[in-house]
Scaffold this motif. Structure first.
Motif, PDB file in Angstrom:
ATOM      1  N   GLY A 158      40.103  47.079  51.753  1.00  0.00           N
ATOM      2  CA  GLY A 158      39.736  46.082  51.169  1.00  0.00           C
ATOM      3  C   GLY A 158      40.678  46.533  49.765  1.00  0.00           C
ATOM      4  N   CYS A 159      40.200  46.008  48.640  1.00  0.00           N
ATOM      5  CA  CYS A 159      40.807  46.253  47.492  1.00  0.00           C
ATOM      6  C   CYS A 159      39.811  46.308  46.176  1.00  0.00           C
ATOM      7  CB  CYS A 159      41.907  45.129  46.968  1.00  0.00           C
ATOM      8  SG  CYS A 159      41.349  43.528  46.565  1.00  0.00           S
ATOM      9  N   THR A 160      40.301  47.036  45.196  1.00  0.00           N
ATOM     10  CA  THR A 160      39.364  46.824  43.853  1.00  0.00           C
ATOM     11  C   THR A 160      40.250  46.363  42.826  1.00  0.00           C
ATOM     12  OG1 THR A 160      39.921  49.236  43.416  1.00  0.00           O
ATOM     13  CG2 THR A 160      37.927  48.924  44.815  1.00  0.00           C
ATOM     14  N   VAL A 161      39.242  45.985  41.899  1.00  0.00           N
ATOM     15  CA  VAL A 161      39.809  45.646  40.478  1.00  0.00           C
ATOM     16  C   VAL A 161      39.378  46.973  39.374  1.00  0.00           C
ATOM     17  CG1 VAL A 161      40.042  43.930  38.759  1.00  0.00           C
ATOM     18  CG2 VAL A 161      39.420  42.977  41.159  1.00  0.00           C
ATOM     19  N   THR A 205      49.252  44.062  38.113  1.00  0.00           N
ATOM     20  CA  THR A 205      48.794  43.887  36.794  1.00  0.00           C
ATOM     21  C   THR A 205      48.520  42.618  36.158  1.00  0.00           C
ATOM     22  OG1 THR A 205      50.716  44.199  35.725  1.00  0.00           O
ATOM     23  CG2 THR A 205      49.528  46.272  36.050  1.00  0.00           C
ATOM     24  N   PHE A 206      47.270  42.491  35.392  1.00  0.00           N
ATOM     25  CA  PHE A 206      47.039  40.955  34.708  1.00  0.00           C
ATOM     26  C   PHE A 206      46.490  41.120  33.490  1.00  0.00           C
ATOM     27  CE2 PHE A 206      46.431  40.941  39.587  1.00  0.00           C
ATOM     28  CZ  PHE A 206      47.111  39.941  39.874  1.00  0.00           C
ATOM     29  N   GLU A 207      46.656  40.253  32.644  1.00  0.00           N
ATOM     30  CA  GLU A 207      46.341  40.388  31.198  1.00  0.00           C
ATOM     31  C   GLU A 207      44.677  40.354  31.370  1.00  0.00           C
ATOM     32  OE1 GLU A 207      47.966  37.421  28.649  1.00  0.00           O
ATOM     33  OE2 GLU A 207      49.883  38.554  28.774  1.00  0.00           O
ATOM     34  N   GLY A 208      43.837  41.031  30.527  1.00  0.00           N
ATOM     35  CA  GLY A 208      42.361  41.407  30.598  1.00  0.00           C
ATOM     36  C   GLY A 208      41.861  40.862  29.368  1.00  0.00           C
ATOM     37  N   LEU A 233      43.990  45.565  36.963  1.00  0.00           N
ATOM     38  CA  LEU A 233      44.599  45.920  38.128  1.00  0.00           C
ATOM     39  C   LEU A 233      44.050  45.786  39.334  1.00  0.00           C
ATOM     40  CD1 LEU A 233      45.010  48.521  35.824  1.00  0.00           C
ATOM     41  CD2 LEU A 233      47.014  48.839  37.152  1.00  0.00           C
ATOM     42  N   VAL A 234      44.709  45.060  40.329  1.00  0.00           N
ATOM     43  CA  VAL A 234      44.069  44.878  41.576  1.00  0.00           C
ATOM     44  C   VAL A 234      44.875  45.989  42.473  1.00  0.00           C
ATOM     45  CG1 VAL A 234      43.824  43.526  43.322  1.00  0.00           C
ATOM     46  CG2 VAL A 234      43.583  42.502  41.361  1.00  0.00           C
ATOM     47  N   ASN A 235      44.175  46.933  43.126  1.00  0.00           N
ATOM     48  CA  ASN A 235      44.349  47.963  43.880  1.00  0.00           C
ATOM     49  C   ASN A 235      44.126  47.992  45.313  1.00  0.00           C
ATOM     50  OD1 ASN A 235      43.876  51.500  43.522  1.00  0.00           O
ATOM     51  ND2 ASN A 235      45.827  50.576  44.057  1.00  0.00           N
ATOM     52  N   ASN A 236      44.771  47.813  46.223  1.00  0.00           N
ATOM     53  CA  ASN A 236      44.674  47.743  47.676  1.00  0.00           C
ATOM     54  C   ASN A 236      44.342  49.183  47.947  1.00  0.00           C
ATOM     55  OD1 ASN A 236      45.311  45.135  48.329  1.00  0.00           O
ATOM     56  ND2 ASN A 236      47.069  45.607  49.330  1.00  0.00           N
ATOM     57  N   HIS A 237      43.757  49.241  49.292  1.00  0.00           N
ATOM     58  CA  HIS A 237      43.003  50.663  49.506  1.00  0.00           C
ATOM     59  C   HIS A 237      43.323  50.514  50.983  1.00  0.00           C
ATOM     60  CE1 HIS A 237      41.027  52.170  45.820  1.00  0.00           C
ATOM     61  NE2 HIS A 237      40.784  50.999  45.916  1.00  0.00           N
ATOM     62  N   GLU A 238      44.320  51.343  51.573  1.00  0.00           N
ATOM     63  CA  GLU A 238      44.831  51.209  52.786  1.00  0.00           C
ATOM     64  C   GLU A 238      44.003  52.223  54.002  1.00  0.00           C
ATOM     65  OE1 GLU A 238      49.344  51.331  55.210  1.00  0.00           O
ATOM     66  OE2 GLU A 238      48.899  52.835  53.435  1.00  0.00           O
ATOM     67  N   VAL A 239      42.600  51.767  53.883  1.00  0.00           N
ATOM     68  CA  VAL A 239      41.628  52.537  54.815  1.00  0.00           C
ATOM     69  C   VAL A 239      41.565  51.924  55.773  1.00  0.00           C
ATOM     70  CG1 VAL A 239      39.571  53.588  54.999  1.00  0.00           C
ATOM     71  CG2 VAL A 239      40.432  53.230  52.812  1.00  0.00           C
TER      72      VAL A 239
END
Length: 478
Positions: free
Chosen positions: A140-143, A98-101, A108-114
């Motif tokens: 990859g990852c999403t924010v 998590t990061f201050e927005g 939130l940066v969220n990895n995707h273990e695909v």
């Protein structure tokens, strides 16, 4: 200067039991079902505040069991919520930070273990122009941006065209390091580029991740978690591998290098020194595998052995060392930097390891160059029964004291807390049955992390791919 076995043995002699007491060894020293548990400590009959938040209450919606007074919101869900670009949220939610927005929001940066080729992935990370490393890869990852009220605002791609993005880690300068848990080379599994690297993502700057460049200085192997020592600049990395078991790594930056936004992209592929750990006990004896430690409070001295070929051009990094040269461990997974060091998880050990267990949490103290076993879970004989914990994976330090641990064991899956003296308590239970009524199956939790203000605990259920925001009467756990 290496810490020699003789030096460590002398230190043990000078302090007697002091080596076993150095670096707050009492922290996280016991757990239910683990060696060293003291029965009855959480009963609350002595007038002291009861440990945890009480029993978990079944969810009528069949998603998440929580203690009384707590609630959850679903922030993203694979195949349901959509990104800014119009595609569905990708699958396999994993490591998160998590990061201050803006305006009180949380990013939130969220990895995707695909893993594997994207042609076989139902919900891969979308290929956004300028953010793609290998167009053949599905991960990859999403924010994700969440309002201060816990409502989903938006989601966008942080990096795409990577593979099997697992635990990762937050940097002191406010970016995310996303590692690939794979060793696929170009031409393998449909890939067009080599994989097994770490990538940096800036959640506040879309432009910073354009033309993704792997940080090859950190090595090419099945990456799990990453943490940065803010004082010394070292980067610590875990490897989830077997045949042989994986390694714990330290990257030392080159002289004159200063960490910061965008600086990792400037590193040469062979910059700094990548080394694997080598442990020895207080008698100076080499320790071949972390599973050898069966008593919480066990302390090992640590030395570091340089990796011969960090890019693993012909031989996997962990296979470049002969027996006796480095220490190994099965399922080296989550890590979190706190208390001046790194908390490190080994999720379990089975027949491939000298001693079997259902999880260990270690603490590496860089000032003392020691590794201390904080908690150990014996093999859980009945994982299908609720109540016992096993298979720790992703971890984070709680603003209310101790750790929050995601369970990735067999059977029932929990989020659970561990206090500073090692007692554990349930926080949540996954109630989404992805199996059958006759043979129920529950996916692992991943990426537990609190919001910057400490009011919300975010966590994921990897299958079917859900990010959750949990709120309630959080309080200090002692």
């Amino acid at each position: 200067m290496p810490l020699t076995r003789r030096d460590f043995a002398k230190r043990a002699t000078y302090t007697g039991a002091g080596v076993a007491l150095a670096g707050s060894v009492g922290v996280l020293a016991t757990a239910p079902g683990a060696i060293g548990e003291e029965a009855g400590e959480a009963a609350g009959d002595d007038g002291k505040r009861q440990l945890g938040y009480g029993p978990l209450i079944d969810d009528p919606k069949g998603v998440l069991a929580l203690p009384a007074g707590f609630s959850y919101k679903i922030i993203t869900r694979t195949g349901v919520t959509k990104l800014e670009s119009g595609e569905y949220t990708p699958a396999k939610h994993d490591g998160t930070a998590t990061f201050e927005g803006p305006r009180g929001a949380t990013l939130l940066v969220n990895n995707h273990e695909v893993k594997g080729p994207r042609s076989k992935a139902e919900h891969p990370v979308p290929l956004v122009e300028g953010l793609v490393y290998d167009p053949a890869a599905a991960g990859g990852c999403t924010v994700v941006e969440v309002s201060k009220d816990g409502e989903h605002i938006s989601e966008w791609v942080g990096v795409a065209g990577t593979s099997t993005n697992c635990a990762g880690g937050r940097t002191p300068w406010g970016t995310w390091l996303s590692g690939e848990e794979t060793e696929d080379k170009a031409g393998q599994n449909g890939m067009t580029k080599d994989h097994g690297y770490v990538f940096e993502v800036d959640p506040r700057d879309h432009r910073a991740a354009r033309d993704p460049k792997p940080v090859k200085a950190f090595g090419r192997y099945p990456h799990e978690a990453v943490v940065v020592d803010p004082k010394r600049g070292h980067v610590f990395l875990t490897e989830d591998a077997s045949g042989p078991n994986g390694l714990f790594y330290r990257w030392t930056p080159p002289q004159g290098f200063r960490h910061g936004r965008g600086q990792l992209r400037t590193l040469a592929d062979d910059a700094g020194v990548l080394a694997a750990f080598k442990c020895f006990d207080s008698g100076g004896r080499f320790v071949d595998d972390l599973s050898r430690a069966t008593e919480p409070g066990t302390v090992y001295g640590v030395d570091w052995v340089e990796v011969p070929d960090r890019d693993a051009r012909t031989t996997s990094v962990r296979k470049q060392f002969k027996d006796g040269e480095v220490t190994r461990a099965r399922k080296l997974e989550g890590m979190w930097w706190a208390d001046g060091g790194a908390y490190v998880v080994s999720s379990y050990a089975r027949e491939e390891s000298p001693v079997q267990h259902d999880g260990q949490v270690w603490f590496y103290n860089p000032a003392r160059r020691t590794l201390t076993l904080k908690v150990r879970f014996g093999v859980n004989p009945h994982p299908e029964q609720d109540g016992a914990f096993d298979g720790p994976d992703n971890i984070s330090v709680s603003p209310y004291g101790g750790l929050i641990i995601a369970e990735d064991g067999e059977g029932v899956q929990h989020l659970f807390g561990a206090t500073e003296d090692g007692r554990t308590y349930p926080v949540a239970r996954n109630e989404i049955n992805i199996g059958t009524a006759e043979e129920p199956e529950y996916s692992e939790f991943t990426g537990p992390v609190f919001s910057p203000d400490g009011q919300t605990l975010f966590a994921n259920i990897q299958e079917p791919g859900i990010m959750l925001a949990i709120t309630g009467p959080w309080r200090r756990q002692r």
